[in-house]
Structure formats: structure tokens, C-alpha cells
Write a protein that holds these residues in place. Structure first.
Motif, PDB file in Angstrom:
ATOM      1  N   TYR A  61      23.408  82.640   5.463  1.00  0.00           N
ATOM      2  CA  TYR A  61      24.295  83.449   4.624  1.00  0.00           C
ATOM      3  C   TYR A  61      25.730  83.054   4.926  1.00  0.00           C
ATOM      4  O   TYR A  61      26.244  83.300   6.030  1.00  0.00           O
ATOM      5  CB  TYR A  61      24.047  84.921   4.933  1.00  0.00           C
ATOM      6  N   LEU A  62      26.409  82.415   3.969  1.00  0.00           N
ATOM      7  CA  LEU A  62      27.700  81.785   4.241  1.00  0.00           C
ATOM      8  C   LEU A  62      28.795  82.281   3.301  1.00  0.00           C
ATOM      9  O   LEU A  62      28.601  82.405   2.092  1.00  0.00           O
ATOM     10  CB  LEU A  62      27.580  80.264   4.092  1.00  0.00           C
ATOM     11  N   LEU A  63      29.964  82.527   3.890  1.00  0.00           N
ATOM     12  CA  LEU A  63      31.196  82.750   3.146  1.00  0.00           C
ATOM     13  C   LEU A  63      31.805  81.391   2.770  1.00  0.00           C
ATOM     14  O   LEU A  63      31.390  80.337   3.278  1.00  0.00           O
ATOM     15  CB  LEU A  63      32.186  83.528   4.002  1.00  0.00           C
ATOM     16  N   ARG A  64      32.837  81.451   1.905  1.00  0.00           N
ATOM     17  CA  ARG A  64      33.478  80.206   1.505  1.00  0.00           C
ATOM     18  C   ARG A  64      34.032  79.454   2.708  1.00  0.00           C
ATOM     19  O   ARG A  64      33.906  78.223   2.812  1.00  0.00           O
ATOM     20  CB  ARG A  64      34.604  80.470   0.507  1.00  0.00           C
ATOM     21  N   SER A  65      34.648  80.175   3.631  1.00  0.00           N
ATOM     22  CA  SER A  65      35.252  79.524   4.792  1.00  0.00           C
ATOM     23  C   SER A  65      34.221  78.885   5.706  1.00  0.00           C
ATOM     24  O   SER A  65      34.553  78.040   6.536  1.00  0.00           O
ATOM     25  CB  SER A  65      36.069  80.545   5.592  1.00  0.00           C
ATOM     26  N   GLN A  66      32.947  79.272   5.550  1.00  0.00           N
ATOM     27  CA  GLN A  66      31.877  78.693   6.354  1.00  0.00           C
ATOM     28  C   GLN A  66      31.144  77.571   5.615  1.00  0.00           C
ATOM     29  O   GLN A  66      30.290  76.919   6.196  1.00  0.00           O
ATOM     30  CB  GLN A  66      30.882  79.794   6.740  1.00  0.00           C
ATOM     31  N   GLY A  67      31.499  77.414   4.340  1.00  0.00           N
ATOM     32  CA  GLY A  67      30.849  76.413   3.512  1.00  0.00           C
ATOM     33  C   GLY A  67      31.630  75.106   3.471  1.00  0.00           C
ATOM     34  O   GLY A  67      32.506  74.875   4.310  1.00  0.00           O
ATOM     35  N   PRO A  68      31.333  74.252   2.501  1.00  0.00           N
ATOM     36  CA  PRO A  68      30.361  74.509   1.444  1.00  0.00           C
ATOM     37  C   PRO A  68      28.927  74.329   1.926  1.00  0.00           C
ATOM     38  O   PRO A  68      28.688  73.842   3.039  1.00  0.00           O
ATOM     39  CB  PRO A  68      30.714  73.454   0.390  1.00  0.00           C
ATOM     40  N   ILE A  69      27.977  74.737   1.085  1.00  0.00           N
ATOM     41  CA  ILE A  69      26.573  74.464   1.347  1.00  0.00           C
ATOM     42  C   ILE A  69      26.277  73.056   0.827  1.00  0.00           C
ATOM     43  O   ILE A  69      26.546  72.748  -0.335  1.00  0.00           O
ATOM     44  CB  ILE A  69      25.674  75.503   0.647  1.00  0.00           C
ATOM     45  N   VAL A  70      25.769  72.211   1.686  1.00  0.00           N
ATOM     46  CA  VAL A  70      25.470  70.820   1.327  1.00  0.00           C
ATOM     47  C   VAL A  70      23.997  70.543   1.607  1.00  0.00           C
ATOM     48  O   VAL A  70      23.521  70.734   2.729  1.00  0.00           O
ATOM     49  CB  VAL A  70      26.361  69.837   2.107  1.00  0.00           C
ATOM     50  N   ILE A  71      23.282  70.097   0.582  1.00  0.00           N
ATOM     51  CA  ILE A  71      21.847  69.850   0.701  1.00  0.00           C
ATOM     52  C   ILE A  71      21.537  68.505   0.055  1.00  0.00           C
ATOM     53  O   ILE A  71      21.832  68.296  -1.130  1.00  0.00           O
ATOM     54  CB  ILE A  71      21.020  70.962   0.024  1.00  0.00           C
ATOM     55  N   ASP A  72      20.937  67.593   0.804  1.00  0.00           N
ATOM     56  CA  ASP A  72      20.525  66.289   0.283  1.00  0.00           C
ATOM     57  C   ASP A  72      19.058  66.342  -0.142  1.00  0.00           C
ATOM     58  O   ASP A  72      18.209  66.860   0.594  1.00  0.00           O
ATOM     59  CB  ASP A  72      20.693  65.199   1.340  1.00  0.00           C
ATOM     60  N   VAL A  73      18.775  65.793  -1.308  1.00  0.00           N
ATOM     61  CA  VAL A  73      17.396  65.694  -1.797  1.00  0.00           C
ATOM     62  C   VAL A  73      17.088  64.218  -2.009  1.00  0.00           C
ATOM     63  O   VAL A  73      17.779  63.530  -2.764  1.00  0.00           O
ATOM     64  CB  VAL A  73      17.200  66.481  -3.108  1.00  0.00           C
ATOM     65  N   LYS A  74      16.077  63.732  -1.327  1.00  0.00           N
ATOM     66  CA  LYS A  74      15.760  62.302  -1.338  1.00  0.00           C
ATOM     67  C   LYS A  74      14.552  62.020  -2.235  1.00  0.00           C
ATOM     68  O   LYS A  74      13.625  62.821  -2.317  1.00  0.00           O
ATOM     69  CB  LYS A  74      15.460  61.814   0.080  1.00  0.00           C
ATOM     70  N   THR A  75      14.584  60.853  -2.897  1.00  0.00           N
ATOM     71  CA  THR A  75      13.455  60.425  -3.708  1.00  0.00           C
ATOM     72  C   THR A  75      13.123  58.969  -3.411  1.00  0.00           C
ATOM     73  O   THR A  75      14.031  58.150  -3.184  1.00  0.00           O
ATOM     74  CB  THR A  75      13.726  60.596  -5.217  1.00  0.00           C
ATOM     75  N   ARG A  76      11.841  58.657  -3.386  1.00  0.00           N
ATOM     76  CA  ARG A  76      11.366  57.293  -3.141  1.00  0.00           C
ATOM     77  C   ARG A  76      10.819  56.652  -4.416  1.00  0.00           C
ATOM     78  O   ARG A  76      10.344  55.523  -4.386  1.00  0.00           O
ATOM     79  CB  ARG A  76      10.287  57.296  -2.061  1.00  0.00           C
ATOM     80  N   ARG A  77      10.877  57.378  -5.518  1.00  0.00           N
ATOM     81  CA  ARG A  77      10.275  56.885  -6.764  1.00  0.00           C
ATOM     82  C   ARG A  77      11.122  55.773  -7.387  1.00  0.00           C
ATOM     83  O   ARG A  77      12.275  55.987  -7.775  1.00  0.00           O
ATOM     84  CB  ARG A  77      10.127  58.046  -7.758  1.00  0.00           C
ATOM     85  N   TYR A  78      10.529  54.568  -7.478  1.00  0.00           N
ATOM     86  CA  TYR A  78      11.220  53.447  -8.110  1.00  0.00           C
ATOM     87  C   TYR A  78      10.876  53.413  -9.590  1.00  0.00           C
ATOM     88  O   TYR A  78       9.705  53.448  -9.972  1.00  0.00           O
ATOM     89  CB  TYR A  78      10.821  52.119  -7.461  1.00  0.00           C
ATOM     90  N   ILE A  79      11.920  53.342 -10.425  1.00  0.00           N
ATOM     91  CA  ILE A  79      11.735  53.279 -11.876  1.00  0.00           C
ATOM     92  C   ILE A  79      12.231  51.957 -12.434  1.00  0.00           C
ATOM     93  O   ILE A  79      11.598  51.355 -13.309  1.00  0.00           O
ATOM     94  CB  ILE A  79      12.451  54.462 -12.556  1.00  0.00           C
ATOM     95  N   GLY A  80      13.374  51.491 -11.917  1.00  0.00           N
ATOM     96  CA  GLY A  80      13.940  50.239 -12.397  1.00  0.00           C
ATOM     97  C   GLY A  80      15.271  49.976 -11.721  1.00  0.00           C
ATOM     98  O   GLY A  80      15.712  50.731 -10.851  1.00  0.00           O
ATOM     99  N   PRO A  81      15.931  48.902 -12.132  1.00  0.00           N
ATOM    100  CA  PRO A  81      17.217  48.541 -11.516  1.00  0.00           C
ATOM    101  C   PRO A  81      18.259  49.648 -11.684  1.00  0.00           C
ATOM    102  O   PRO A  81      18.237  50.401 -12.663  1.00  0.00           O
ATOM    103  CB  PRO A  81      17.632  47.277 -12.273  1.00  0.00           C
ATOM    104  N   THR A  82      19.165  49.719 -10.721  1.00  0.00           N
ATOM    105  CA  THR A  82      20.242  50.706 -10.741  1.00  0.00           C
ATOM    106  C   THR A  82      21.584  50.012 -10.563  1.00  0.00           C
ATOM    107  O   THR A  82      21.645  48.840 -10.161  1.00  0.00           O
ATOM    108  CB  THR A  82      20.072  51.747  -9.628  1.00  0.00           C
ATOM    109  N   ASP A  83      22.637  50.760 -10.834  1.00  0.00           N
ATOM    110  CA  ASP A  83      23.962  50.243 -10.508  1.00  0.00           C
ATOM    111  C   ASP A  83      24.230  50.462  -9.019  1.00  0.00           C
ATOM    112  O   ASP A  83      23.360  50.939  -8.277  1.00  0.00           O
ATOM    113  CB  ASP A  83      25.038  50.890 -11.389  1.00  0.00           C
TER     114      ASP A  83
END
Length: 541
Positions: A61-83
Motif C-alpha cells: 500500500y503506497l503513497l505517491r512519495s513511496q512510489g511509483p509502482i513499477v512492475i515488469d512483465v516478461k514474455t518469451r513468445r517470438y512472433i517476428g523481427p522487432t525494432d
């Protein structure tokens, strides 16, 4: 309502019970405090990736001064070339062909978002009520704002946002991982509020995020399985055709090997490993396919199989129903997310579902010495010379029986390409007859037009063969080759009749023989048909 003056305490909300996962999947149980597990959306998979615990700002439970909330979501799914940033290239083409969906859905449960709670309070303790704003929590994806949370005082609400697929990052190559970063800026409306004392800014509101899930649609990778006396490299042209239609997630690495031949090879088809090549190849596919699935980060796969490879792949896919194969498609909380392999479709290229009379010739020729085979006829001599473990499995009766008792798992769409090498309908294969594709009927066939035409005519006119040997004392044995004619001419690709190849939803084509049916042109045509859902559907499946 919660503010900076309220002590943190245990939320009076019942936690959802531990999730009983299905046999088809394995992942950590939900560990947050919201009433919704991520499984309220879907089970984690290659196309629904979740972060439930891997951030110091989750479930806090976070106030603004304790944030921001940062959450990384990882994916391994290859679809095609990227920039360089990880965003998919050629998106208009990918979307039009159903290789990827138009949007992704972001889901996150949020607690105590006071968007309608009266905000005014004495924030600077000077005895004057300050004019403040209700809670505004802005969500960013990879640095770009995608929306603002909704909710209520002291309650959980599951938020969902739809974002264009070009906002997501994907791996730039198979086997890699891409990270999509979410940042929640808390109580942004009061960051610059001028209080009665002249102080700027007030920590008025706080929020908790339980988990974040990202769900999107994508077409499954295409795995190619070769036929007899071949290798994955024979699909090189076909692979180029797929890639011309933007099917970049594809694989031609499978190289199957036949059982070692005993010396001598016994006559007929005794029950030995050598004569059970489908079983051997299914076992190899069960080892090789999971490696490919994990490389692409996908539990779902499409298959294109040539010749006997279609029977091998049928056996493999059928085996996954009775003996599932679990593969790693991601990770959560330091544990792997595992899913069982699922075939989405099978396209067979000139697969002998009803066997081939050539294989019967091969089995019959096993009783002959090389000299006897030469004296019998050219076909028997060739069958003897090119002895193969596949002969028994490809006999018409045995192949038909295998196909009849071997079922594809539910949900696997199947289609068959059945080709006729004869372009001009004269029931002959010529060197100079030109097909609509621009090549000759026999172009690239081993042994040239003479061999191609001989095989084409034999398959067209012979339904069965039997060879008998009559011993003669003090003289060469007599070899009798007896053939039964077909009731009508059977068109073929020079090796497999169209009738044998056309088992599933069929597509008859002309001008391609057994050795060049997996051409670039046919790769493009099959990709186009499956992307349109005509042959079978690869669209976002």
C-alpha cells in the motif's frame, strides 16, 4: 479512505483460495490480497503473461512519495523481427494475416482508488482545509500513458485496458525474452497542489496493485517435418515462401533418422524395430518438438509435414493426448510456467495415408537376392537397391490401418495437399511439358523424366504386387512378379497417389512431383490459404 495519517493494517478481505491447476499447466498459485486470482482472466501461458510477485512494489500500500509502482512483465513468445526497442516490425502485414491481434489487454486489480471520495483535508496541519483533487493514478506502459485507474474507497476493483499491439515489446529472436515495464504514478492530481500554507504537494491518496497480466492473440509457430530419405533442409524453399507471407516463427531443424538395418534384412515384415519406423520417429519427435516449442516460447504449434512425415506427425500429435508433454513458456515468482504442447493444425503434403504400391514392391523384393531382383524387373531391382525401414509402415494395408486407429487430438485442424505431377493431363511425365508455374513436369526429379514417368505410370496402373520365387535345381531360380491393375488410372505425384494423399480436407494441385512439392511457391500458397482460413486456420491460433 486511506491517507498518510492512517496506519497500515491487514485488509479485511478474504483471500481467494489456492488455485487447483489443470494437468495441462503448472504455475505458482496466486499470492496477493485481492479477491481475484489472475486465473479469473486465464491461466498463465505464452499468450497471457503475469507478474504476481516479482516486484518490491506489488502487494504494498503506497503513497505517491513511496512510489511509483513499477512492475515488469516478461514474455518469451517470438512472433517476428522487432525494432531496436522490441516493437514488432511489419505490423500492418502481421495484423492483416492474423499473425498477431490488433490489441492487447492489460488487467490489474487495484485497491482503494478514491476517484469519487471527497478529497479535501488539512494536508499541511495549519487548521485550514486544503482544496485537493480525488485520486488520479496514471498507468504507463514502456513510458507511455495508457490509462487511469478506476475504483472506490477501501475496495478492490479489477481494471482492464486495451492497448494497440504496437505498444508491446516482443523478443527479437527465438529463445530471447522481452520486458514490458508498467509504471503507476500515484495521486498525480495532488502532486502540484498549492496548500493554504503555501507548501506545494500533498500525499493524499494511496493504492495497492495485486498483479498485472498481459493478454494478446498470436498465430502459433509452424514446425515442418520431412519425409523419408530427407532432412529439414528440404523445406528451405518452403520456409522462404512462409516468410514471404510474414510467417517468421517457423522451424526446419527436425532431422529424423530411421532404425539401423539388420544384416541381412529379413524377408517380409517381422516385428522388429527396423520395421516400425513410425514408432521410432514418433519417439524422436517427442524429444525434438519440445525444444522447438520452448525456443519460440509457445505451447501451441502448427505442423506442415511431407510424405511419411505426415504419418509420423499424426502419431506424435496423437501421443500428446494420452501422454502430454510439458514445456516451459515463461516464469513467475522464480518458478517456470509450464504448459502442455498443443497442436493447432496439421497440413500434410503428399502423405501416403493409404500407403503406396511402391512400398509393397519394397517388401516383396526383400525375399530376393540382388541378382534375382535384377532378373525380375527394373522396379524390383530398384526396390531392392533402395531398401528402407519405411517399407513395412507404408504398405497400403498397414498405413491405412494406422491412420484409421490413430486420432488427432480434439481441436487440431487438418488438411491435405494432394498433387498430380502431370500438368497437361496426358497421364505421362515429360521433360518438356511446361506447368503453369513455369517448370517442367520432371524438373528436379532424381533420375529425370524417364524415372519419373515410369513411376507415374506404375502407380497409375498397378494396385497391388506379389513376387514369388520358384527354386530351380542347377539353374537360376524363377522369379514371378504378378501385379493387379487399378480399376482406373490413379494420378499421383510420382510416388503417392492423389487418392492416398487426400485424407483430410483436401486441396488438389497439379504440376508438382513428390520431390518439389515443398517449394517456395507452395509455401506461399499454403500460408495465404491458412491465413485466410480456407485450408485450415492459422489466424491468431
Amino acid at each position: 479512505m486511506r491517507n498518510r495519517f492512517a496506519c497500515l493494517c491487514t485488509l479485511g478481505i478474504a483471500l481467494s483460495g489456492g488455485h487447483g491447476v489443470h494437468a495441462a499447466s503448472s504455475f505458482p498459485a496466486h499470492r496477493g490480497t485481492s479477491p481475484w486470482s489472475f486465473t479469473s482472466v486465464a491461466e498463465p501461458s505464452s499468450r497471457f503473461v503475469v507478474n504476481d510477485t516479482d516486484s518490491s512494489t506489488i502487494d504494498v500500500y503506497l503513497l505517491r512519495s513511496q512510489g511509483p509502482i513499477v512492475i515488469d512483465v516478461k514474455t518469451r513468445r517470438y512472433i517476428g523481427p522487432t525494432d531496436a526497442q522490441g516493437h514488432l516490425l511489419n505490423l500492418p502485414q502481421l495484423r492483416a494475416r492474423g499473425i498477431v491481434g490488433d490489441t492487447a489487454t492489460i488487467t490489474l486489480p487495484a485497491y482503494d482508488v478514491d476517484e469519487t471520495t471527497p478529497p479535501n483535508t488539512d494536508c499541511d496541519f495549519d487548521g485550514t482545509v486544503d482544496q485537493l483533487k480525488p485520486e488520479i493514478d496514471d498507468l504507463y506502459l514502456n513510458g507511455e500513458k495508457i490509462g487511469t485507474l478506476t475504483g472506490g474507497n477501501n475496495r478492490w476493483l479489477q481494471n482492464a485496458f486495451s492497448v494497440p499491439i504496437n505498444k508491446l515489446k516482443f523478443p527479437s529472436a527465438p529463445g530471447q525474452t522481452a520486458t514490458n515495464q508498467f509504471r503507476l504514478d500515484i495521486d498525480v492530481g495532488n502532486k502540484d497542489a498549492v496548500l493554504s500554507s503555501g507548501v506545494v504537494g500533498c500525499d493524499r491518496w494511496a493504492v495497492t496493485i495485486d498483479w498485472i497480466g498481459v493478454q494478446y492473440e498470436a498465430s502459433s509457430p509452424v514446425v515442418m517435418v520431412h519425409g523419408i530419405n530427407s532432412s529439414g533442409a528440404t523445406f528451405g524453399g518452403f520456409q522462404n515462401g512462409l516468410q514471404a507471407q510474414f510467417v517468421m516463427a517457423n522451424d526446419i531443424s527436425i532431422n529424423l533418422t530411421d532404425p539401423v538395418a539388420p544384416d541381412p534384412v529379413p524377408p517380409g515384415c517381422p516385428d522388429i524395430d527396423y520395421n516400425n519406423s513410425i514408432k521410432t520417429n514418433v519417439e524422436q519427435l517427442r524429444r525434438l518438438v519440445p525444444v522447438i516449442a520452448e525456443k519460440f516460447g509457445s505451447e501451441t504449434l502448427h505442423f506442415v509435414a511431407h510424405s511419411k512425415g505426415g504419418l509420423d506427425t499424426l502419431g506424435f500429435l496423437s501421443s500428446t493426448a494420452s501422454h502430454p508433454i510439458s514445456v516451459r513458456v515463461g516464469s513467475m515468482g522464480g518458478q517456470f510456467v509450464r504448459r502442455d504442447i498443443e497442436g493447432r493444425s496439421l497440413v500434410t503434403l503428399d502423405t501416403p495415408h493409404a500407403g503406396s504400391v511402391l512400398a509393397q514392391f519394397g517388401v516383396e523384393a526383400r525375399q530376393l537376392t540382388s541378382l534375382q531382383a535384377l532378373r525380375a524387373n527394373v522396379t524390383a531391382a530398384a526396390a531392392k537397391r533402395f531398401e528402407g525401414a519405411y517399407y513395412c509402415d507404408l504398405q497400403p494395408s498397414r498405413a491405412s490401418s494406422f491412420v484409421a486407429r490413430t486420432q488427432l487430438p480434439a481441436g487440431v485442424e487438418a488438411a491435405s495437399i494432394a498433387s498430380d505431377a502431370d500438368c497437361d493431363g496426358d497421364h505421362k511425365i515429360g521433360l518438356w511439358a511446361t506447368c503453369p508455374s513455369g517448370h517442367s513436369e520432371a524438373e528436379g526429379f532424381p533420375g529425370g523424366a524417364l524415372m519419373a514417368n515410369r513411376l507415374y505410370r506404375m502407380i497409375g496402373t498397378v494396385s497391388t504386387v506379389e513376387i514369388t520365387v520358384i527354386p530351380i535345381r542347377f539353374a537360376p531360380d524363377e522369379v514371378h512378379v504378378v501385379t493387379e491393375p487399378t480399376t482406373s488410372f490413379q494420378t499421383s505425384d510420382t510416388i503417392v497417389s492423389q487418392a492416398s494423399a487426400a485424407f483430410y480436407k483436401k486441396s488438389d494441385i497439379t504440376g508438382w512431383h513428390h520431390v518439389n512439392v515443398h517449394s517456395r511457391e507452395n509455401g506461399e500458397a499454403i500460408a495465404t490459404d491458412t491465413q485466410a482460413g480456407r485450408l485450415s486456420s492459422w489466424r491468431k491460433r
